[in-house]
Design an enzyme around this catalytic site. Structure first.
Site, PDB file in Angstrom:
ATOM      1  N   GLY A  36       8.779 -17.721 -24.515  1.00 57.93           N
ATOM      2  CA  GLY A  36       8.839 -16.276 -24.337  1.00 57.93           C
ATOM      3  C   GLY A  36       8.807 -15.490 -25.635  1.00 57.93           C
ATOM      4  O   GLY A  36       9.269 -15.954 -26.681  1.00 57.93           O
TER       5      GLY A  36
ATOM      6  N   HIS B 255       6.837 -15.435 -20.471  1.00 60.05           N
ATOM      7  CA  HIS B 255       7.145 -14.012 -20.344  1.00 60.05           C
ATOM      8  C   HIS B 255       7.157 -13.291 -21.690  1.00 60.05           C
ATOM      9  O   HIS B 255       7.571 -13.835 -22.705  1.00 60.05           O
ATOM     10  CB  HIS B 255       8.505 -13.833 -19.647  1.00 60.05           C
ATOM     11  CG  HIS B 255       9.650 -14.496 -20.375  1.00 60.05           C
ATOM     12  ND1 HIS B 255      10.351 -13.884 -21.374  1.00 60.05           N
ATOM     13  CD2 HIS B 255      10.202 -15.725 -20.227  1.00 60.05           C
ATOM     14  CE1 HIS B 255      11.303 -14.693 -21.819  1.00 60.05           C
ATOM     15  NE2 HIS B 255      11.219 -15.826 -21.138  1.00 60.05           N
ATOM     16  N   ASP B 256       6.645 -12.081 -21.674  1.00 62.64           N
ATOM     17  CA  ASP B 256       6.704 -11.152 -22.807  1.00 62.64           C
ATOM     18  C   ASP B 256       5.852 -11.579 -23.997  1.00 62.64           C
ATOM     19  O   ASP B 256       5.969 -11.002 -25.077  1.00 62.64           O
ATOM     20  CB  ASP B 256       8.147 -10.933 -23.279  1.00 62.64           C
ATOM     21  CG  ASP B 256       9.048 -10.437 -22.164  1.00 62.64           C
ATOM     22  OD1 ASP B 256       8.837  -9.304 -21.692  1.00 62.64           O
ATOM     23  OD2 ASP B 256       9.950 -11.187 -21.733  1.00 62.64           O
TER      24      ASP B 256
END
Length: 266
Positions: free
Chosen positions: A139, A121-122
């Site tokens: 992340g 994520h991200d």
């Protein structure tokens, strides 16, 4: 006409462009957008708020747009955005972002992402990168253009990987890796300039020589971090009037290390 295998499950709300190919038993969710001439392999799942550009090739059994593996995630409509002409091989996992960051995981153009790669994520991945088999990034990691990640390497969350850098196979990277540098090891340490890669990408002899100087100032002269930054900035300023292209590359190197929050791999 899109070439969709009859066994594929496509939500009617998904936006599928012309010339898209979707293989057997693939599953496409309602908030997915797929651009022209993209190929989705058999048994691949594309879900979440995911946008895929044109001319991508995604292998079979990939998981694209899954929810972030973050215990703070509460089902917010975060996104995964993939650019154009990426090769994403089988069993890759690409997750959407979180609201604790910008809410978007981004992958640029012309990347080569091999089997079993995980992009969490991200993360923000630039253009023309190579992720070898089983490379894993946690992340919020940022990966610059033309970076190469060796097989089975692991990257700690929030680490930045500079453009044209290279991480050796089975390495663990826990701090930022400056542009143009090769690093490897159980805990990755710098092992010189990625000179061969820079030559292949058209860097001039003058630029490579100056970047070697910058590398030595940072790693070989026993300077403090602040003194090394100043010396690299001075070198860039010295080159500005006669070698503007070289000065630009030196400034990229300097600005990257100056902006580091996690510290530089040393």
């Amino acid at each position: 006409m899109a070439l969709i295998h009859p066994s594929a499950i496509i939500d009617p709300k998904a936006e599928i462009a012309e010339d898209v190919e979707i293989g057997p038993y693939a599953v496409i969710g309602p908030n997915v957008v797929i651009g022209r001439k993209t190929q989705i392999g058999a048994h691949t799942v594309v879900e979440g708020h995911t946008s895929i550009g044109s001319e991508n090739r995604i292998g079979h059994f990939a998981s694209v747009g899954g929810a972030p593996q973050d215990m703070k995630y509460r089902g917010e409509p975060t996104k995964l955005v993939i650019g154009d002409r990426n090769l994403i091989r089988e069993f890759t996992t690409l997750h959407t972002g979180t609201i604790q960051d910008q809410g978007i995981t981004k992958i640029g153009n012309d990347n080569w992402i091999m089997a079993y790669v995980h992009i969490a994520h991200d993360c923000v991945v630039g253009n023309n990168t190579i992720f070898s088999n089983n490379a894993q990034i946690a992340g919020h990691v940022h990966v610059g253009d033309w970076a190469i990640l060796g097989g089975m390497c692991g990257v700690h969350q929030f680490v930045r990987i500079g453009e044209h850098s290279m991480i050796g196979g089975a390495s663990k990277l826990v701090q930022d890796l400056p542009p143009y540098v090769i690093a490897s090891g159980a805990v990755a340490e710098p092992h010189g300039l990625n000179a061969e890669g820079l030559k292949r990408r058209g860097f001039s002899h003058e630029s490579i020589t100056a970047l070697r100087q910058a590398y030595k100032l940072l790693y070989k002269q026993n300077l403090s971090f602040e003194d090394a930054k100043k010396a690299i900035a001075d070198l860039a300023a010295e080159k500005q009037s006669t070698e503007a292209e070289t000065a630009e590359k030196l400034n990229i190197f300097h600005d990257f290390i100056a902006a580091s929050q996690r510290g530089i791999a040393r």
